[in-house]
Design an enzyme around this catalytic site. Sequence first.
Site, PDB file in Angstrom:
ATOM      1  N   THR A 163       8.579 -49.291  20.081  1.00 48.85           N
ATOM      2  CA  THR A 163       8.318 -50.212  21.188  1.00 48.85           C
ATOM      3  C   THR A 163       8.755 -49.600  22.514  1.00 48.85           C
ATOM      4  OG1 THR A 163       8.587 -52.134  19.753  1.00 48.85           O
ATOM      5  CG2 THR A 163       8.842 -52.500  22.113  1.00 48.85           C
TER       6      THR A 163
ATOM      7  N   HIS B 147       6.253 -47.122  23.723  1.00 48.50           N
ATOM      8  CA  HIS B 147       5.104 -47.806  24.321  1.00 48.50           C
ATOM      9  C   HIS B 147       5.432 -48.263  25.744  1.00 48.50           C
ATOM     10  CE1 HIS B 147       2.626 -47.826  20.744  1.00 48.50           C
ATOM     11  NE2 HIS B 147       3.563 -48.436  20.034  1.00 48.50           N
TER      12      HIS B 147
END
Length: 350
Positions: free
Chosen positions: A40, A43
């Site tokens: 995450t 990203h």
Amino acid sequence: MRALYKPDAGPGLVMVDRPEPVPAADEVKIRVLRTGICGTDLHIRSWDDWAASAVTAPLIPGHEFFGEVVEVGPSVHDVQVGDLVSGEGHIVCGTCRNCRAGRRQMCIRTKGLGVQRDGVFAEFLTLPGANVWVHHESIAPEVGALFDPLGNAVHTALAFPVVGEDVLVTGCGPIGLMAIAVARHAGARFVVGTDISENRLAMAERMGADLGVNVRGDGAAVIREAQQQLGMREGFDVGFEMSGAPQALPSMVANMNHGGRIAMLGLPSGPIAVDWGTVVTHMLTVKGIYGREMFETWQAMGSMLQTSSVLRERIASIVSATFPARDWEQAFAAAATADGGKVIIDWTEH
């Protein structure tokens, strides 16, 4: 305080000085000792389509941590200054139907630490007291920083009974590797891990997998060959799809026994073509997994680590590199290679 910061919507992070957070009445303030880098976070740094749609900037990202409580709000119970803690990164509303029914992991208004509110890539953070997990047993700081992703692995691995069952794990990133270790600990018969990284496949076998299978090419076919090598006759009973790769779920469906059960944690980057006819005629169950059960998963992983030295050693070995916070760019580069274990940032080193 030092913090990795995303000042606006767009690629990149910067190390800056930010004001120390002030806890609300129901929150605690925590000195961060270690943080883990999650997919995450990669990203968010690259600012892909998912990040642009989900993340609120400006923001301090990060949600995997181990730290020490330095301040406790007046409404907080059972947490004290000096406690060594990790934390549940999903902050829930407490009033929706699922929250009121005790299914807090299914809250429809969940806010993510390091996604919709400032996270842990900093020297201090605040967190609701209800989200704090106190480590009452001695634990290495690096392992404490793994409790969030370990929770994902445990939630997935215990989604269905695995005692005496044959388990297929597609995707041997850090969470997939930990799921292999948990499935072995929980009593699976055969465990097969798949990936396209030979290094991670070797790690899978060290985690307790009977075979690590490289699925570059025709994944379904090589998984069938693995079944034959192990002397299996009827397909896998339980599958953990941990990768999100477009070919992983179809290959898994093709290798499941009738009545097989699939726990799916990997987030696909796009649509996946699944043979739904096989899902129907083979009576397969597919269950989506997101986060951890609050707080049954936390209790389970704490208990397993407390009672099994083998599992503790395997989980600790997931950490492949630790970097001081000043070298955060090297840490992110190491995490982005997708060829090793977990990368940890040490916030105690200047």
